[in-house]
Write a protein that holds these residues in place. Structure first.
Motif, PDB file in Angstrom:
ATOM      1  N   PHE A 258       0.850  -0.996  -0.453  1.00 38.97           N
ATOM      2  CA  PHE A 258      -0.142   0.068   0.405  1.00 38.97           C
ATOM      3  C   PHE A 258       0.666   1.210   0.016  1.00 38.97           C
ATOM      4  O   PHE A 258       1.009   2.439  -0.975  1.00 38.97           O
ATOM      5  CB  PHE A 258      -0.725   0.483   1.358  1.00 38.97           C
ATOM      6  N   SER A 259       2.051   1.251   0.657  1.00 40.06           N
ATOM      7  CA  SER A 259       2.560   2.572   0.895  1.00 40.06           C
ATOM      8  C   SER A 259       3.758   3.107  -0.889  1.00 40.06           C
ATOM      9  O   SER A 259       3.567   4.121  -0.795  1.00 40.06           O
ATOM     10  CB  SER A 259       3.795   2.089   1.692  1.00 40.06           C
ATOM     11  N   GLU A 260       3.043   2.444  -1.587  1.00 39.60           N
ATOM     12  CA  GLU A 260       3.943   1.808  -2.742  1.00 39.60           C
ATOM     13  C   GLU A 260       3.690   2.551  -3.589  1.00 39.60           C
ATOM     14  O   GLU A 260       3.602   3.564  -4.629  1.00 39.60           O
ATOM     15  CB  GLU A 260       4.834   0.321  -3.703  1.00 39.60           C
ATOM     16  N   VAL A 261       1.832   3.004  -2.546  1.00 41.35           N
ATOM     17  CA  VAL A 261       0.692   3.725  -4.003  1.00 41.35           C
ATOM     18  C   VAL A 261       0.355   5.053  -2.432  1.00 41.35           C
ATOM     19  O   VAL A 261      -0.973   5.554  -2.917  1.00 41.35           O
ATOM     20  CB  VAL A 261       0.187   3.013  -4.653  1.00 41.35           C
ATOM     21  N   ASP A 262       0.726   5.464  -1.815  1.00 38.80           N
ATOM     22  CA  ASP A 262       0.505   6.145  -0.945  1.00 38.80           C
ATOM     23  C   ASP A 262      -0.636   5.791   0.293  1.00 38.80           C
ATOM     24  O   ASP A 262      -1.715   7.355   0.259  1.00 38.80           O
ATOM     25  CB  ASP A 262       0.307   7.667  -1.879  1.00 38.80           C
TER      26      ASP A 262
ATOM     27  N   LEU B 266      -4.655  -5.853   6.265  1.00 39.93           N
ATOM     28  CA  LEU B 266      -4.664  -4.341   5.737  1.00 39.93           C
ATOM     29  C   LEU B 266      -2.680  -4.106   6.487  1.00 39.93           C
ATOM     30  O   LEU B 266      -2.204  -3.293   5.507  1.00 39.93           O
ATOM     31  CB  LEU B 266      -5.638  -3.161   5.684  1.00 39.93           C
ATOM     32  N   THR B 267      -2.522  -4.186   7.633  1.00 33.62           N
ATOM     33  CA  THR B 267      -1.854  -3.867   7.896  1.00 33.62           C
ATOM     34  C   THR B 267      -0.412  -3.639   7.434  1.00 33.62           C
ATOM     35  O   THR B 267       0.643  -2.534   7.172  1.00 33.62           O
ATOM     36  CB  THR B 267      -1.173  -2.533   9.702  1.00 33.62           C
ATOM     37  N   SER B 268      -0.310  -5.637   7.824  1.00 30.47           N
ATOM     38  CA  SER B 268       0.683  -6.745   6.996  1.00 30.47           C
ATOM     39  C   SER B 268       1.304  -5.555   5.896  1.00 30.47           C
ATOM     40  O   SER B 268       2.091  -6.291   5.777  1.00 30.47           O
ATOM     41  CB  SER B 268       0.506  -7.339   7.199  1.00 30.47           C
ATOM     42  N   ALA B 269       0.199  -5.234   4.837  1.00 28.48           N
ATOM     43  CA  ALA B 269      -0.159  -4.576   3.923  1.00 28.48           C
ATOM     44  C   ALA B 269       1.340  -3.256   3.547  1.00 28.48           C
ATOM     45  O   ALA B 269       1.208  -2.978   2.663  1.00 28.48           O
ATOM     46  CB  ALA B 269      -0.815  -4.663   2.307  1.00 28.48           C
ATOM     47  N   LEU B 270       1.341  -2.863   4.516  1.00 27.73           N
ATOM     48  CA  LEU B 270       1.878  -1.286   4.516  1.00 27.73           C
ATOM     49  C   LEU B 270       3.131  -1.821   3.796  1.00 27.73           C
ATOM     50  O   LEU B 270       4.082  -0.735   3.010  1.00 27.73           O
ATOM     51  CB  LEU B 270       2.278  -0.638   5.844  1.00 27.73           C
TER      52      LEU B 270
END
Length: 64
Positions: free
Chosen positions: A17-21, A60-64
């Protein structure tokens, strides 16, 4: 890193997710919405295993 994730990175697909802000700001709301529309009799998202609101937020948090 597993082979699938490696493949996605090779073709330029974001895998976090962090890769797409996207941050965790709305994860609780996402979990609430998922449970609101599909909850079982115990208030969990049906599945094997059933997922609680916190389980969904943790995933969801683990996908950050």
């Amino acid at each position: 890193m597993d082979k699938y994730e490696e493949f996605l990175k090779q073709i330029g697909c974001p895998v976090r997710f962090s890769e797409v802000d996207i941050d965790s700001t709305h994860f609780g709301e996402f979990a609430d919405t998922a449970i609101k529309f599909t909850a079982d009799e115990n208030g969990n998202l049906p599945g094997r295993p059933a997922l609680s609101r916190q389980d969904i937020v943790d995933i969801l948090t683990s996908a950050l």
